[in-house]
Write a protein that holds these residues in place. Structure first.
Motif, PDB file in Angstrom:
ATOM      1  N   ALA A 184     -16.385  31.817  39.557  1.00 62.20           N
ATOM      2  CA  ALA A 184     -16.837  32.954  40.206  1.00 62.20           C
ATOM      3  C   ALA A 184     -17.539  32.937  41.369  1.00 62.20           C
ATOM      4  O   ALA A 184     -18.734  31.949  41.373  1.00 62.20           O
ATOM      5  CB  ALA A 184     -17.140  34.091  39.367  1.00 62.20           C
ATOM      6  N   ASP A 185     -17.367  33.432  42.550  1.00 59.76           N
ATOM      7  CA  ASP A 185     -18.287  33.104  43.539  1.00 59.76           C
ATOM      8  C   ASP A 185     -19.218  34.208  43.604  1.00 59.76           C
ATOM      9  O   ASP A 185     -20.204  34.063  44.307  1.00 59.76           O
ATOM     10  CB  ASP A 185     -17.411  33.442  44.864  1.00 59.76           C
ATOM     11  CG  ASP A 185     -16.454  32.284  45.053  1.00 59.76           C
ATOM     12  OD1 ASP A 185     -16.834  31.120  45.227  1.00 59.76           O
ATOM     13  OD2 ASP A 185     -15.303  32.372  44.975  1.00 59.76           O
ATOM     14  N   ASP A 186     -19.333  35.353  43.082  1.00 63.18           N
ATOM     15  CA  ASP A 186     -20.118  36.534  43.037  1.00 63.18           C
ATOM     16  C   ASP A 186     -19.747  37.576  42.126  1.00 63.18           C
ATOM     17  O   ASP A 186     -18.846  37.420  41.302  1.00 63.18           O
ATOM     18  CB  ASP A 186     -20.261  37.215  44.354  1.00 63.18           C
ATOM     19  CG  ASP A 186     -21.844  37.793  44.704  1.00 63.18           C
ATOM     20  OD1 ASP A 186     -22.285  37.838  44.065  1.00 63.18           O
ATOM     21  OD2 ASP A 186     -22.049  38.133  45.934  1.00 63.18           O
ATOM     22  N   TYR A 187     -20.953  38.277  41.830  1.00 62.30           N
ATOM     23  CA  TYR A 187     -20.622  39.292  40.720  1.00 62.30           C
ATOM     24  C   TYR A 187     -21.204  40.784  41.358  1.00 62.30           C
ATOM     25  O   TYR A 187     -22.144  40.853  42.348  1.00 62.30           O
ATOM     26  CB  TYR A 187     -21.763  39.283  39.591  1.00 62.30           C
ATOM     27  CG  TYR A 187     -20.834  38.544  38.394  1.00 62.30           C
ATOM     28  CD1 TYR A 187     -20.385  39.362  37.407  1.00 62.30           C
ATOM     29  CD2 TYR A 187     -21.071  37.222  38.383  1.00 62.30           C
ATOM     30  CE1 TYR A 187     -19.856  38.796  36.458  1.00 62.30           C
ATOM     31  CE2 TYR A 187     -20.378  36.354  37.293  1.00 62.30           C
ATOM     32  CZ  TYR A 187     -19.528  37.343  36.105  1.00 62.30           C
ATOM     33  OH  TYR A 187     -19.092  36.607  35.344  1.00 62.30           O
ATOM     34  N   LEU A 188     -20.479  41.833  41.229  1.00 62.61           N
ATOM     35  CA  LEU A 188     -20.836  43.258  41.321  1.00 62.61           C
ATOM     36  C   LEU A 188     -20.931  43.757  40.217  1.00 62.61           C
ATOM     37  O   LEU A 188     -19.942  44.049  39.419  1.00 62.61           O
ATOM     38  CB  LEU A 188     -20.069  43.684  42.304  1.00 62.61           C
ATOM     39  CG  LEU A 188     -20.125  43.641  43.912  1.00 62.61           C
ATOM     40  CD1 LEU A 188     -19.010  44.231  44.611  1.00 62.61           C
ATOM     41  CD2 LEU A 188     -21.386  44.005  44.511  1.00 62.61           C
ATOM     42  N   THR A 189     -22.079  44.594  39.697  1.00 60.22           N
ATOM     43  CA  THR A 189     -22.409  45.308  38.422  1.00 60.22           C
ATOM     44  C   THR A 189     -22.018  46.629  38.755  1.00 60.22           C
ATOM     45  O   THR A 189     -22.829  47.134  39.611  1.00 60.22           O
ATOM     46  CB  THR A 189     -23.765  45.121  37.839  1.00 60.22           C
ATOM     47  OG1 THR A 189     -23.937  43.672  37.562  1.00 60.22           O
ATOM     48  CG2 THR A 189     -23.907  45.823  36.610  1.00 60.22           C
ATOM     49  N   LYS A 190     -21.342  47.280  37.982  1.00 63.03           N
ATOM     50  CA  LYS A 190     -20.977  48.862  38.004  1.00 63.03           C
ATOM     51  C   LYS A 190     -21.959  49.545  37.510  1.00 63.03           C
ATOM     52  O   LYS A 190     -22.501  49.121  36.457  1.00 63.03           O
ATOM     53  CB  LYS A 190     -19.807  49.217  37.465  1.00 63.03           C
ATOM     54  CG  LYS A 190     -18.284  48.539  38.420  1.00 63.03           C
ATOM     55  CD  LYS A 190     -16.994  48.809  37.417  1.00 63.03           C
ATOM     56  CE  LYS A 190     -16.940  48.145  36.398  1.00 63.03           C
ATOM     57  NZ  LYS A 190     -15.330  48.229  35.723  1.00 63.03           N
ATOM     58  N   PRO A 191     -22.655  50.728  37.834  1.00 66.63           N
ATOM     59  CA  PRO A 191     -22.127  51.146  39.181  1.00 66.63           C
ATOM     60  C   PRO A 191     -22.834  50.601  40.437  1.00 66.63           C
ATOM     61  O   PRO A 191     -23.780  49.903  40.371  1.00 66.63           O
ATOM     62  CB  PRO A 191     -22.592  52.654  39.079  1.00 66.63           C
ATOM     63  CG  PRO A 191     -23.943  52.796  38.275  1.00 66.63           C
ATOM     64  CD  PRO A 191     -23.537  51.478  37.349  1.00 66.63           C
ATOM     65  N   PHE A 192     -22.142  50.403  41.724  1.00 68.47           N
ATOM     66  CA  PHE A 192     -22.585  49.846  42.847  1.00 68.47           C
ATOM     67  C   PHE A 192     -22.399  50.766  44.010  1.00 68.47           C
ATOM     68  O   PHE A 192     -21.696  51.731  43.836  1.00 68.47           O
ATOM     69  CB  PHE A 192     -21.759  48.624  43.063  1.00 68.47           C
ATOM     70  CG  PHE A 192     -20.339  48.779  43.162  1.00 68.47           C
ATOM     71  CD1 PHE A 192     -19.803  48.916  44.360  1.00 68.47           C
ATOM     72  CD2 PHE A 192     -19.524  48.429  42.069  1.00 68.47           C
ATOM     73  CE1 PHE A 192     -18.315  49.399  44.370  1.00 68.47           C
ATOM     74  CE2 PHE A 192     -17.923  48.897  42.143  1.00 68.47           C
ATOM     75  CZ  PHE A 192     -17.593  49.203  43.361  1.00 68.47           C
ATOM     76  N   PHE A 230     -16.371  39.052  40.774  1.00 69.80           N
ATOM     77  CA  PHE A 230     -16.111  39.857  39.499  1.00 69.80           C
ATOM     78  C   PHE A 230     -16.891  41.302  39.643  1.00 69.80           C
ATOM     79  O   PHE A 230     -17.975  41.281  39.981  1.00 69.80           O
ATOM     80  CB  PHE A 230     -16.868  39.122  38.468  1.00 69.80           C
ATOM     81  CG  PHE A 230     -15.939  38.302  37.692  1.00 69.80           C
ATOM     82  CD1 PHE A 230     -14.554  38.513  37.398  1.00 69.80           C
ATOM     83  CD2 PHE A 230     -16.208  36.833  37.194  1.00 69.80           C
ATOM     84  CE1 PHE A 230     -13.640  37.971  36.666  1.00 69.80           C
ATOM     85  CE2 PHE A 230     -15.306  36.055  36.567  1.00 69.80           C
ATOM     86  CZ  PHE A 230     -14.182  36.671  36.356  1.00 69.80           C
ATOM     87  N   LEU A 231     -16.101  42.219  39.096  1.00 74.13           N
ATOM     88  CA  LEU A 231     -16.742  43.758  39.209  1.00 74.13           C
ATOM     89  C   LEU A 231     -16.721  44.033  37.681  1.00 74.13           C
ATOM     90  O   LEU A 231     -15.665  43.912  37.101  1.00 74.13           O
ATOM     91  CB  LEU A 231     -15.682  44.394  40.033  1.00 74.13           C
ATOM     92  CG  LEU A 231     -16.159  45.969  40.132  1.00 74.13           C
ATOM     93  CD1 LEU A 231     -17.180  45.994  41.244  1.00 74.13           C
ATOM     94  CD2 LEU A 231     -14.742  46.769  40.756  1.00 74.13           C
ATOM     95  N   THR A 232     -17.958  44.295  37.022  1.00 74.85           N
ATOM     96  CA  THR A 232     -18.126  44.548  35.906  1.00 74.85           C
ATOM     97  C   THR A 232     -19.264  45.459  35.562  1.00 74.85           C
ATOM     98  O   THR A 232     -20.243  45.458  36.230  1.00 74.85           O
ATOM     99  CB  THR A 232     -18.181  43.245  35.159  1.00 74.85           C
ATOM    100  OG1 THR A 232     -18.512  43.255  33.475  1.00 74.85           O
ATOM    101  CG2 THR A 232     -19.581  42.342  35.539  1.00 74.85           C
TER     102      THR A 232
END
Length: 356
Positions: A98-106, A80-82
């Motif tokens: 979900a397997d992972d998260y990336l938090t914006k900004p990255f 997830f990109l959020t």
């Protein structure tokens, strides 16, 4: 070249993220909303998905739900990109698988490390796993590493060892099937009772064996009973987690079914033996099988068959008196050595080559 599907409604983020992934050597498919992303995935199955949560038409949660329900898309690594970092949003995504998260900004390192890490973990499943305690640990560890098991909080707790005394009933015929069993130490027999009250042993399970899976696959109650033959150590895998293993990731399910298929094949062969072979041949085959199992389990020790005459007769499908007669004949010709409790096979090749 690995194919990554990027689903992001913000044009600038989508274009820049796609460019970065392409520079890293990935083939990138893009979609501006969840609906288009699902259509793209169905047209070309990606190796990994990066998906924004808040999108028009179909949000990220909806995309992941569709992936989980679709046989062709189930099991694809999903990141997830959020910009949303509230705990309840993270928790909801993890519960969906979900397997992972990336938090914006990255930054670029965060993105590339997350992608490489997830792809590497999904390559960690081995060609085969041994049906041993170490094999079970390795399988569950790898299955957890590739995703879908790391959100099952009960798995670690329910895998603790359970020590049971000799002659302990584990489950009875007709009991609800709610877990898979794995033997870490000791022995377990499964039995069925005929209308006349005669006990037949349907299986013997020692260290490294699974049992209790057939009613889980059939979604029925137990059709036999399970009792410990010795002081035994078991591990329990809850039925829900067993279902997750088989369905959430096709490769995980394939590996686990391979582990179980050997036992089903063995039971089919035993049924054929009982139907078509003479009693003497069935006794010989059973002795050889038990002898080889003991030799494999204890390679440094003298393989002794430690099974009561009653249990062995129930395993072969005959009366204890008939079994004792044949054992005595085999002892007289030097094939076996008998004591009150143990049987030692002295000439396994003679049993194997005899024309019964």
């Amino acid at each position: 070249m690995k194919v990554i599907l990027l689903i992001e409604d913000h044009d600038f983020i989508r274009e820049n993220t796609a460019e970065l992934l392409e520079l890293a050597g990935y083939e990138v498919l893009t979609a501006a909303n969840g609906k288009l992303g699902v259509e793209q995935a169905l047209a070309t199955r990606p190796d990994l998905v990066i998906c924004d949560i808040m999108m028009p038409v179909l949000d990220g949660y909806g995309v992941l739900h569709i992936f989980n329900q679709n046989e062709e898309l189930r099991g694809i690594p999903f990141i997830f990109l959020t910009a949303k970092t509230e705990r309840q949003d993270l928790r909801r995504g993890m519960e969906l698988g979900a397997d992972d998260y990336l938090t914006k900004p990255f930054d670029s390192n965060e993105l590339l490390n997350a992608v490489a890490g997830r792809l590497a973990r999904f390559r960690q499943l081995r060609p085969e796993y041994e049906a041993t305690p170490a094999g079970l640990d390795a399988f569950l560890h790898d299955a957890q590493a590739v995703g879908h098991l790391d959100t099952l909080e009960s798995l670690a707790a329910d895998r603790r060892t359970h020590e049971l005394p000799r002659k302990q009933i584990i489950y009875a015929e007709g009991d609800e099937a709610n877990r898979l069993y794995f033997v870490e130490a000791g022995r377990v027999k499964t039995t069925k009772t005929t209308a006349a009250g005669k006990e037949l042993i349907t299986g013997l399970y020692g260290p490294g064996d699974f049992f209790g899976y057939q009613p889980l696959l059939e979604q029925t109650a137990h059709h036999d009973a399970a009792v410990t033959l010795d002081d035994t150590v078991l591990r329990y895998i809850p039925a829900a987690d067993f279902a997750q293993l088989l369905t959430r990731n096709p490769e995980v399910g394939r590996q686990f079914v391979r582990l179980l298929a050997g036992r089903v094949r063995e039971q089919e062969e035993l049924l054929l033996d009982m139907a078509y072979n003479s009693l003497r041949k069935r006794v010989a085959d059973t002795l050889l099988r038990l002898h080889e199992q003991q030799a494999a389990a204890h390679p440094q020790a003298d393989p002794l068959i430690q099974l009561s005459r009653e249990d062995m007769a129930a395993l072969i499908g005959t009366a204890p008196e008939s079994l004792s007669r044949i054992l005595s004949e085999l002892r007289q010709d030097g094939t076996l050595e008998l004591t009150n409790r143990d049987i030692r096979v002295l000439q396994p090749e003679k049993l194997r080559r005899a024309n019964w």
